[in-house]
Design a protein around this motif. Structure first.
Motif, PDB file in Angstrom:
ATOM      1  N   ALA A 192       0.854  -1.185   0.000  1.00  0.00           N
ATOM      2  CA  ALA A 192       0.000   0.000   0.000  1.00  0.00           C
ATOM      3  C   ALA A 192       0.888   1.232   0.000  1.00  0.00           C
ATOM      4  CB  ALA A 192      -0.909   0.001   1.219  1.00  0.00           C
ATOM      5  N   GLU A 193       0.494   2.249  -0.731  1.00  0.00           N
ATOM      6  CA  GLU A 193       1.273   3.480  -0.801  1.00  0.00           C
ATOM      7  C   GLU A 193       1.038   4.343   0.433  1.00  0.00           C
ATOM      8  OE1 GLU A 193       0.097   6.637  -3.549  1.00  0.00           O
ATOM      9  OE2 GLU A 193       2.159   6.578  -4.329  1.00  0.00           O
ATOM     10  N   TYR A 207     -16.099   2.859  -0.925  1.00  0.00           N
ATOM     11  CA  TYR A 207     -16.604   1.782  -1.787  1.00  0.00           C
ATOM     12  C   TYR A 207     -18.041   1.432  -1.423  1.00  0.00           C
ATOM     13  CZ  TYR A 207     -17.388  -2.873  -3.646  1.00  0.00           C
ATOM     14  OH  TYR A 207     -17.925  -3.957  -4.289  1.00  0.00           O
ATOM     15  N   ASP A 235      -8.531   1.030   9.341  1.00  0.00           N
ATOM     16  CA  ASP A 235      -9.458   2.059   8.890  1.00  0.00           C
ATOM     17  C   ASP A 235      -9.973   2.921  10.050  1.00  0.00           C
ATOM     18  OD1 ASP A 235     -10.759  -0.208   9.867  1.00  0.00           O
ATOM     19  OD2 ASP A 235     -12.609   0.273   8.798  1.00  0.00           O
ATOM     20  N   GLU A 246       6.043   2.627  -0.398  1.00  0.00           N
ATOM     21  CA  GLU A 246       5.102   1.522  -0.288  1.00  0.00           C
ATOM     22  C   GLU A 246       5.459   0.628   0.878  1.00  0.00           C
ATOM     23  OE1 GLU A 246       4.966  -0.473  -4.026  1.00  0.00           O
ATOM     24  OE2 GLU A 246       3.674   1.048  -4.937  1.00  0.00           O
ATOM     25  N   VAL A 306      -2.604   7.124   3.927  1.00  0.00           N
ATOM     26  CA  VAL A 306      -2.771   5.950   3.057  1.00  0.00           C
ATOM     27  C   VAL A 306      -3.970   6.210   2.154  1.00  0.00           C
ATOM     28  CG1 VAL A 306      -3.008   3.434   2.977  1.00  0.00           C
ATOM     29  CG2 VAL A 306      -1.891   4.516   4.941  1.00  0.00           C
ATOM     30  N   GLU A 341      -2.422  -2.912   4.224  1.00  0.00           N
ATOM     31  CA  GLU A 341      -3.880  -3.019   4.111  1.00  0.00           C
ATOM     32  C   GLU A 341      -4.460  -4.074   5.049  1.00  0.00           C
ATOM     33  OE1 GLU A 341      -5.611  -0.989   2.578  1.00  0.00           O
ATOM     34  OE2 GLU A 341      -4.519  -0.165   0.881  1.00  0.00           O
ATOM     35  N   SER A 377      -5.297   4.786  -0.260  1.00  0.00           N
ATOM     36  CA  SER A 377      -6.172   3.654  -0.601  1.00  0.00           C
ATOM     37  C   SER A 377      -7.273   3.450   0.421  1.00  0.00           C
ATOM     38  CB  SER A 377      -5.347   2.365  -0.743  1.00  0.00           C
ATOM     39  OG  SER A 377      -4.699   2.058   0.483  1.00  0.00           O
ATOM     40  N   GLN A 378      -7.050   3.933   1.665  1.00  0.00           N
ATOM     41  CA  GLN A 378      -8.093   3.811   2.685  1.00  0.00           C
ATOM     42  C   GLN A 378      -9.284   4.714   2.369  1.00  0.00           C
ATOM     43  OE1 GLN A 378      -8.543   1.725   5.391  1.00  0.00           O
ATOM     44  NE2 GLN A 378      -6.912   0.649   4.301  1.00  0.00           N
ATOM     45  N   ASN A 379      -9.034   5.857   1.727  1.00  0.00           N
ATOM     46  CA  ASN A 379     -10.141   6.695   1.277  1.00  0.00           C
ATOM     47  C   ASN A 379     -10.984   5.949   0.262  1.00  0.00           C
ATOM     48  OD1 ASN A 379      -9.793   9.049   2.779  1.00  0.00           O
ATOM     49  ND2 ASN A 379      -8.191   9.807   1.409  1.00  0.00           N
ATOM     50  N   GLN A 380     -10.327   5.257  -0.674  1.00  0.00           N
ATOM     51  CA  GLN A 380     -11.040   4.485  -1.693  1.00  0.00           C
ATOM     52  C   GLN A 380     -11.831   3.363  -1.057  1.00  0.00           C
ATOM     53  OE1 GLN A 380      -8.010   3.239  -4.404  1.00  0.00           O
ATOM     54  NE2 GLN A 380      -7.445   5.343  -4.975  1.00  0.00           N
ATOM     55  N   ALA A 381     -11.217   2.693  -0.041  1.00  0.00           N
ATOM     56  CA  ALA A 381     -11.919   1.573   0.599  1.00  0.00           C
ATOM     57  C   ALA A 381     -13.146   2.047   1.348  1.00  0.00           C
ATOM     58  CB  ALA A 381     -10.965   0.845   1.553  1.00  0.00           C
TER      59      ALA A 381
END
Length: 207
Positions: A36-37, A77, A59, A48, A68, A53, A70-74
């Protein structure tokens, strides 16, 4: 220069905070997973961390999406809505059901001996006309109809079956499916619905 050193110290502290998160993640996750970035806010520092994740409750970390992405994207969702199930296609009507509908449309028509529709009927004229509307040709007379169809037990009747009456099968009607028939009885009585056992039953047949 002092001002620049303070800014550098702030960036260093932020970087150190992100590094601590990343290091904790690396220690917590026993296996190597997809990286994860991690981003240091307000800088160009990005790196990375494998397995980040999979950190339990990551979260729930305050402002985790800042470090992170990608946590916004998760968190944003949402599962696509399932398409509604298609309604089952209606079952095709049998010839008997179609004939019954035709006979029902003739209710109120006058009885005329030897008539076979479309505006007047005798008993077998009604049944033969009704089946013709369903695309099936059956014999014209009541005796021939009783002898030509497939014999049916009275406890297995279905809508559209033809019921023959009296000892010589001299009268016929079409079974409705709920204890009645539709028939053209005699002079002065229009086509109508009456009780199945209104007359002594000879037999029942199906076409």
């Amino acid at each position: 220069m002092a001002k620049h050193r303070r800014q550098g110290a702030i960036i260093t502290r932020r970087f150190a905070t992100s590094a601590v998160i990343a290091a904790a993640a690396a220690v917590t996750v026993p296996g190597v997973a997809q990286a994860a970035e991690v981003v240091v806010p307000n800088t160009d520092y990005r790196f990375e961390v494998a397995g980040l994740e999979n950190v339990p409750n990551i979260d729930q970390v305050p402002n985790i999406g800042t470090y992170v992405p990608s946590q916004n994207q998760a968190n944003n969702y949402s599962a696509p809505a399932a398409a509604p199930a298609a309604a089952p296609a209606p079952a095709a009507q049998t010839a008997g059901q179609k004939a019954l509908e035709a006979a029902r449309s003739a209710i109120g028509s006058p009885y005329v001996y030897g008539a076979a529709g479309p505006s007047a009927f005798d008993c077998s004229g009604l049944t033969s006309w009704a089946y013709r509307q369903a695309g099936v040709e059956i014999p014209r007379t009541s005796q021939a109809q009783a002898g030509a169809g497939q014999k049916v037990a009275l406890d297995a009747l279905q809508p559209g079956d033809i019921i023959a009456y009296y000892g010589g099968a001299s009268h016929v009607g079409i079974y409705t499916g709920h204890g009645t028939i539709i028939d053209a009885l005699n002079d002065g009585v229009p086509v109508q619905e009456r009780e199945l056992n209104y007359m002594p039953i000879h037999s029942a047949v199906r076409f």
